[in-house]
Write a protein that holds these residues in place. Structure first.
Motif, PDB file in Angstrom:
ATOM      1  N   ARG A  30      10.240  47.118  76.644  1.00  0.00           N
ATOM      2  CA  ARG A  30       8.769  47.187  76.677  1.00  0.00           C
ATOM      3  C   ARG A  30       8.234  48.150  75.621  1.00  0.00           C
ATOM      4  N   GLU A  33       8.289  46.651  72.301  1.00  0.00           N
ATOM      5  CA  GLU A  33       7.319  45.556  72.224  1.00  0.00           C
ATOM      6  C   GLU A  33       5.915  46.100  71.952  1.00  0.00           C
ATOM      7  N   PRO A  36       6.299  49.023  68.263  1.00  0.00           N
ATOM      8  CA  PRO A  36       7.467  48.732  67.420  1.00  0.00           C
ATOM      9  C   PRO A  36       7.739  49.806  66.367  1.00  0.00           C
TER      10      PRO A  36
END
Length: 141
Positions: A30, A33, A36
């Motif tokens: 997560r 995501e 980044p």
């Protein structure tokens, strides 16, 4: 944090411990995501990093009843994170990834009160760490 919030965090973390490896995988998946830009900071074995994360969380959660016992280590960790390239603004997505991970890992046990307790715990610690690493002005932002 109130005593009730501390109890909620500590009791819920006991349910995370048996799924610590899965929780760590969820967390880093997560985090990478939603932020980044932090992924290049993690150069080592991510599984080992996950074990360190869960161990550190365990120490902090246990120490919530006597926060002063964990603050020196949190201060040192905050300053060490600066050397890795961590910036004050990285703490927000880490918190978001942590809360998301806990929600996924705890399922129906994740309640608004528990979410608030964890958000308060993370906010307390992250604000302290930001202040230690970057100064009071950064923590206030």
């Amino acid at each position: 944090m109130t005593p009730d919030q501390i109890a909620l965090v500590q009791d819920s973390f006991k349910k995370v411990v048996p799924i610590a490896d899965v929780a760590a995988d969820l967390f880093y998946g997560r985090l990478f995501e939603i932020a980044p830009e932090v992924k290049p900071m993690f150069r080592g074995d991510i599984k080992e990093q996950g074990r360190k994360l869960m161990a550190t969380l365990g120490v902090v959660v246990t120490g919530l009843t006597r926060l002063e016992t964990v603050l020196p280590a949190a201060s040192a960790l905050a300053r060490k994170h600066v050397d890795y390239g961590v910036k004050a603004e990285h703490y927000a997505p880490v918190g978001a990834a942590l809360l998301w991970t806990l929600e996924k890992g705890l399922g129906d046990a994740w309640t608004p009160d528990l979410a608030d307790a964890w958000a308060t715990a993370y906010g307390t610690l992250s604000n302290f760490m930001i202040a230690e690493a970057y100064g009071q002005a950064q923590a206030a932002e």
